[in-house]
Design a protein around this motif. Sequence first.
Motif, short mmCIF file in Angstrom:
data_model
loop_
_atom_site.label_atom_id
_atom_site.label_comp_id
_atom_site.label_asym_id
_atom_site.label_seq_id
_atom_site.Cartn_x
_atom_site.Cartn_y
_atom_site.Cartn_z
N LEU A 26 0.83 -1.21 0.00
CA LEU A 26 0.00 0.00 0.00
C LEU A 26 0.86 1.26 0.00
N GLY A 27 1.96 1.22 0.72
CA GLY A 27 2.88 2.36 0.73
C GLY A 27 3.50 2.60 -0.63
N VAL A 28 3.95 1.54 -1.28
CA VAL A 28 4.53 1.67 -2.62
C VAL A 28 3.48 2.16 -3.61
N PHE A 29 2.27 1.65 -3.48
CA PHE A 29 1.19 2.09 -4.38
C PHE A 29 0.90 3.58 -4.18
N ALA A 30 0.92 4.04 -2.94
CA ALA A 30 0.71 5.47 -2.67
C ALA A 30 1.83 6.31 -3.29
N MET A 31 3.07 5.80 -3.23
CA MET A 31 4.17 6.53 -3.85
C MET A 31 4.01 6.58 -5.36
N MET A 32 3.54 5.47 -5.96
CA MET A 32 3.31 5.46 -7.40
C MET A 32 2.25 6.49 -7.77
N LEU A 33 1.18 6.55 -7.00
CA LEU A 33 0.13 7.54 -7.27
C LEU A 33 0.65 8.97 -7.16
N ALA A 34 1.55 9.20 -6.22
CA ALA A 34 2.12 10.54 -6.07
C ALA A 34 2.94 10.93 -7.30
N PHE A 35 3.76 10.00 -7.80
CA PHE A 35 4.54 10.30 -9.00
C PHE A 35 3.65 10.50 -10.21
N VAL A 36 2.61 9.69 -10.34
CA VAL A 36 1.66 9.85 -11.46
C VAL A 36 0.99 11.22 -11.39
N GLU A 70 8.63 5.44 -11.44
CA GLU A 70 7.34 4.73 -11.48
C GLU A 70 7.52 3.30 -11.97
N THR A 71 8.32 3.13 -13.01
CA THR A 71 8.55 1.80 -13.56
C THR A 71 9.21 0.89 -12.54
N VAL A 72 10.20 1.39 -11.84
CA VAL A 72 10.87 0.60 -10.80
C VAL A 72 9.89 0.24 -9.70
N LEU A 73 9.06 1.18 -9.29
CA LEU A 73 8.09 0.90 -8.23
C LEU A 73 7.07 -0.15 -8.68
N VAL A 74 6.66 -0.10 -9.93
CA VAL A 74 5.72 -1.11 -10.44
C VAL A 74 6.35 -2.49 -10.42
N VAL A 75 7.60 -2.58 -10.82
CA VAL A 75 8.29 -3.87 -10.83
C VAL A 75 8.43 -4.39 -9.40
N TYR A 76 8.87 -3.54 -8.48
CA TYR A 76 9.03 -3.97 -7.09
C TYR A 76 7.69 -4.28 -6.45
N HIS A 77 6.66 -3.54 -6.82
CA HIS A 77 5.33 -3.78 -6.27
C HIS A 77 4.86 -5.19 -6.61
N GLY A 78 5.14 -5.64 -7.81
CA GLY A 78 4.77 -6.99 -8.21
C GLY A 78 5.67 -8.06 -7.62
N ASP A 79 6.89 -7.69 -7.23
CA ASP A 79 7.85 -8.65 -6.70
C ASP A 79 7.74 -8.87 -5.19
N PHE A 80 6.96 -8.09 -4.47
CA PHE A 80 6.93 -8.22 -3.03
C PHE A 80 6.46 -9.60 -2.58
N ASP A 81 5.52 -10.17 -3.30
CA ASP A 81 5.04 -11.50 -2.92
C ASP A 81 6.16 -12.53 -2.99
N SER A 82 6.97 -12.47 -4.05
CA SER A 82 8.04 -13.44 -4.18
C SER A 82 9.14 -13.19 -3.16
N LEU A 83 9.33 -11.97 -2.72
CA LEU A 83 10.35 -11.71 -1.71
C LEU A 83 10.00 -12.35 -0.37
N TRP A 84 8.73 -12.35 -0.02
CA TRP A 84 8.32 -12.85 1.29
C TRP A 84 8.05 -14.34 1.30
N THR A 85 7.83 -14.95 0.15
CA THR A 85 7.54 -16.37 0.12
C THR A 85 8.79 -17.21 -0.13
N ALA A 86 9.87 -16.57 -0.52
CA ALA A 86 11.12 -17.31 -0.81
C ALA A 86 11.81 -17.75 0.45
#
Length: 86
Positions: A26-36, A70-86
């Motif tokens: 949610l924090g990363v998503f809020a940062m993406m919205l701010a940049f947009v 924004e692009t980096v945040l989108v990539v990391y936003h999608g990768d958070f699940d894999s970071l915590w399940t590994a």
Amino acid sequence: MRNRRGTHRSSQWARRSDGRVLILKLGVFAMMLAFVAVNRFHLTPRLAIGCSKGAQSKSLGQFARNSAIETVLVVYHGDFDSLWTA
């Protein structure tokens, strides 16, 4: 609502890894919205107006930087699940 230990269920989800990932996402998503918002409502109109040459190149540089972030945040936003399940 309380559980057997007497603590609220609503406070427990933030302590679990799922809750922490949700808060982080949610924090990363809020940062993406701010940049947009900055790109859409501040930089794009400045580029469209056609300010002076120096101001326009500065705005274009800021726009490119924000788009890269924004692009980096989108990539990391999608990768958070894999970071915590590994």
